[in-house]
Design a protein around this motif. Structure first.
Motif, PDB file in Angstrom:
ATOM      1  N   TRP A 181       0.828  -1.208   0.000  1.00  0.00           N
ATOM      2  CA  TRP A 181       0.000   0.000   0.000  1.00  0.00           C
ATOM      3  C   TRP A 181       0.867   1.265   0.000  1.00  0.00           C
ATOM      4  CZ3 TRP A 181      -4.939   1.079  -0.899  1.00  0.00           C
ATOM      5  CH2 TRP A 181      -5.446   2.328  -0.507  1.00  0.00           C
ATOM      6  N   ILE A 184      -9.965  -2.631   3.428  1.00  0.00           N
ATOM      7  CA  ILE A 184     -10.569  -1.306   3.247  1.00  0.00           C
ATOM      8  C   ILE A 184     -10.973  -0.717   4.600  1.00  0.00           C
ATOM      9  CG2 ILE A 184     -12.577  -0.080   2.280  1.00  0.00           C
ATOM     10  CD1 ILE A 184     -12.433  -2.270  -0.040  1.00  0.00           C
ATOM     11  N   LEU A 221      -8.106   0.723   6.928  1.00  0.00           N
ATOM     12  CA  LEU A 221      -7.360   1.936   6.564  1.00  0.00           C
ATOM     13  C   LEU A 221      -7.787   3.135   7.401  1.00  0.00           C
ATOM     14  CD1 LEU A 221      -7.455   1.668   2.665  1.00  0.00           C
ATOM     15  CD2 LEU A 221      -5.383   1.592   4.065  1.00  0.00           C
ATOM     16  N   PRO A 249      -7.774   7.423   7.792  1.00  0.00           N
ATOM     17  CA  PRO A 249      -7.786   8.512   6.805  1.00  0.00           C
ATOM     18  C   PRO A 249      -6.376   8.895   6.338  1.00  0.00           C
ATOM     19  CG  PRO A 249      -9.325   8.989   8.583  1.00  0.00           C
ATOM     20  CD  PRO A 249      -8.580   7.731   8.967  1.00  0.00           C
ATOM     21  N   GLU A 287      -3.797   6.906   6.072  1.00  0.00           N
ATOM     22  CA  GLU A 287      -3.311   5.865   5.157  1.00  0.00           C
ATOM     23  C   GLU A 287      -3.999   5.975   3.799  1.00  0.00           C
ATOM     24  OE1 GLU A 287      -1.987   2.509   8.439  1.00  0.00           O
ATOM     25  OE2 GLU A 287      -4.074   2.589   7.760  1.00  0.00           O
ATOM     26  N   LYS A 288      -5.292   6.292   3.805  1.00  0.00           N
ATOM     27  CA  LYS A 288      -6.007   6.466   2.524  1.00  0.00           C
ATOM     28  C   LYS A 288      -5.329   7.543   1.690  1.00  0.00           C
ATOM     29  CE  LYS A 288     -10.493   4.933   4.131  1.00  0.00           C
ATOM     30  NZ  LYS A 288     -11.754   5.334   4.724  1.00  0.00           N
ATOM     31  N   ARG A 320      -2.115   7.012  -0.992  1.00  0.00           N
ATOM     32  CA  ARG A 320      -2.217   6.571  -2.399  1.00  0.00           C
ATOM     33  C   ARG A 320      -3.129   7.518  -3.163  1.00  0.00           C
ATOM     34  NH1 ARG A 320      -0.912   1.183  -3.942  1.00  0.00           N
ATOM     35  NH2 ARG A 320      -2.663   1.107  -5.353  1.00  0.00           N
TER      36      ARG A 320
END
Length: 198
Positions: free
Chosen positions: A156, A186, A189, A191, A193-194, A197
């Motif tokens: 990730w 999903i 994760l 915020p 970490e989101k 990417r």
């Protein structure tokens, strides 16, 4: 109730969150600011690091130990192989991954002088495992396992860490997308970490 003290950007905490969400069980994640840790962290973990799992009198740290405990305590879905020989191999592979891949993640996280060398080491190790995914869906075959959980946070973060594997890594990246599309991944994760990417 299980409480997981978890760093919002910590790849090792991320692993434990994945396992908890894959199990679909009742737990609480306590977000820890890595740069401003609460005083209780040092009291519950002498190393003052995350992740830490607290359940009544039990306090565990080290992600592999936490994850194996959760897997044994809540066996469905099982993430370590049922067969003792395969389980021993999985443990050995996890230890190898810790030494040869994940130890370099910490170097990159700290962004010290050796961060570029750490990126090269991770790139080399990941390139070695690409052929596995020409033949099978996950690290141990057709079933999602603890090895997939362990490597998922790194995959990730590849762009975030500045690691480019090139076109030859297509089988590995398809494998990564299979993991990233799992509901447990999903849900695990944060915020922060989101945002890693695009």
């Amino acid at each position: 109730m299980m409480n997981l003290y978890s760093g919002t950007t910590c790849p090792f905490s991320h692993r434990c969150r994945i396992v908890l969400f894959e199990k679909g069980m009742d737990f609480q994640v306590i977000d820890v600011d890595m740069f401003n840790k609460p005083e209780e962290m040092a009291a519950i973990n002498p190393h003052n690091r995350v992740p830490v799992l607290v359940e009544r009198d039990l306090v565990l740290f080290e992600p592999n130990i936490i994850n194996e405990y959760i897997d044994e305590r809540f066996p469905h879905p099982q993430l370590m192989p049922a067969d003792p020989i395969m389980r021993a191999r999985a443990r050995q592979l996890l230890v190898g991954m810790e030494r040869e891949i994940f130890s370099f993640m910490e170097v990159i996280e700290k962004n010290g002088k050796t961060a570029d060398k750490a990126r090269q080491e991770i790139r080399a190790r990941l390139t070695e495992i690409i052929p596995i995914f020409n033949k099978q869906k996950f690290m141990l075959g057709d079933e999602f396992s603890m090895l997939d959980v362990a490597i998922a946070p790194l995959l990730w973060r590849l762009d975030h860490y500045g690691i480019d594997l090139g076109k030859a890594a297509a089988p590995l990246m398809k494998y990564a997308e299979r993991i990233f599309s799992r509901q447990g991944f999903i849900d695990a994760l944060t915020p922060s970490e989101k945002a890693m990417r695009k």
